[in-house]
Design a protein around this motif. Structure first.
Motif, short mmCIF file in Angstrom:
data_model
loop_
_atom_site.label_atom_id
_atom_site.label_comp_id
_atom_site.label_asym_id
_atom_site.label_seq_id
_atom_site.Cartn_x
_atom_site.Cartn_y
_atom_site.Cartn_z
N SER A 20 28.44 64.65 -48.02
CA SER A 20 27.21 63.99 -47.85
C SER A 20 26.35 65.04 -48.66
O SER A 20 25.36 64.64 -49.49
CB SER A 20 26.76 63.46 -46.91
OG SER A 20 27.70 62.63 -46.09
N ASP A 41 28.05 56.03 -49.06
CA ASP A 41 28.41 57.05 -48.09
C ASP A 41 29.13 56.58 -47.03
O ASP A 41 28.43 55.40 -46.40
CB ASP A 41 27.00 57.90 -47.36
CG ASP A 41 27.71 59.13 -46.69
OD1 ASP A 41 28.34 59.10 -45.65
OD2 ASP A 41 27.07 60.20 -47.05
N ASP A 43 29.57 57.02 -43.90
CA ASP A 43 29.05 56.55 -42.46
C ASP A 43 27.98 55.43 -42.66
O ASP A 43 28.03 54.67 -41.73
CB ASP A 43 28.39 57.71 -42.05
CG ASP A 43 29.10 58.76 -41.54
OD1 ASP A 43 30.18 58.70 -41.35
OD2 ASP A 43 28.70 60.09 -41.83
N LYS A 121 27.99 66.26 -36.54
CA LYS A 121 27.57 65.07 -35.71
C LYS A 121 28.26 65.36 -34.38
O LYS A 121 28.12 64.20 -33.55
CB LYS A 121 28.29 63.94 -36.58
CG LYS A 121 27.45 63.63 -37.84
CD LYS A 121 28.22 62.67 -38.81
CE LYS A 121 29.23 63.22 -39.57
NZ LYS A 121 29.86 62.50 -40.48
#
Ligand SMILES: Nc1ncnc2c1ncn2[C@@H]1O[C@H](COP(=O)(O)OP(=O)(O)O)[C@@H](O)[C@H]1O
Ligand SMILES: [Mg+2]
Length: 187
Positions: A20, A41, A43, A121
């Motif tokens: 990313s 992306d 996510d 994350k």
């Protein structure tokens, strides 16, 4: 010249490898030179287009199929489509290439230990604690690309260097005709 300038750039690699981050820089630069760009992306896509899918092999395959479908439509309309997703299996990456045609595979390479240490994350910690299952690199496979068009080593390279590699490849293959060499910057 009738060359279709659309292309899909798949950035594959472990969670936390830098997919990313590299995309953000490449996206900005492509916009700067006037290209139409979209980012799909993993996510974000999983909250919309592929909401409800899990992380079994079948669901991962379905996730990539839907992304590929959209990427294909955009690519044939001259968009540069950046796709930062884990895409852990050879087969799904090859299917994507075969469907889309104008396709660049970027292997964003960082060892598991580094990704785990970055734990951007907090997901590796959760996976190690058994709070999430089927986490790529922990209890789910990642098939390392054998012949990527570009490989970014995000341990050795700065973000700018990795982004430059992607831009260089786009330039070399004729999808863009000009870009500035990015210089290092601190995040
Ligand atoms: N050369 C590099 N390219 C991309 N990210 C890098 C690089 N070097 C260090 N990093 C860092 O690695 C982390 C990657 O996180 P992220 O881009 O969210 O990974 P991914 O999207 O692959 O899950 C970021 O904190 C980023 O600053
Ligand atoms: Mg990401």
């Amino acid at each position: 010249m009738s060359k279709n300038l659309g292309v899909t750039v798949l950035l594959t690699g472990l969670s936390g490898a830098g997919k990313s981050t590299i995309c953000q820089v490449v996206e900005k630069e492509l916009r700067m030179i006037g290209r139409k760009v979209e980012v799909l992306d993993g996510d974000q896509v999983r909250q919309h287009l592929t909401k409800g899918l899990g992380f079994s092999k079948e669901d991962r395959q379905e996730n990539i199929r839907r992304i590929s479908f959209v990427a294909h439509l955009l690519t044939r309309n001259d968009v540069v489509v950046l796709v930062p997703v884990i895409a852990p299996y050879y087969q799904m990456r090859d299917e994507m290439r075969n469907l889309i045609g104008n396709f660049i595979e970027v292997y964003v390479n960082a060892p598991l230990a580094v990704c785990e240490q970055r734990d951007v994350k907090g997901l590796y910690q959760q996976a190690r604690l058994g709070k999430i299952q089927q986490f790529t690199g922990i209890d789910d496979p990642y098939e390392v690309p054998l012949h990527p068009d570009v490989e970014c080593d995000t341990v050795q390279e700065s973000v700018a260097e990795s982004a430059n590699k992607v831009l260089n490849k786009l330039n070399e293959l004729g999808y863009i005709s000009y870009y500035r060499e990015l210089v290092n910057f601190s995040a």
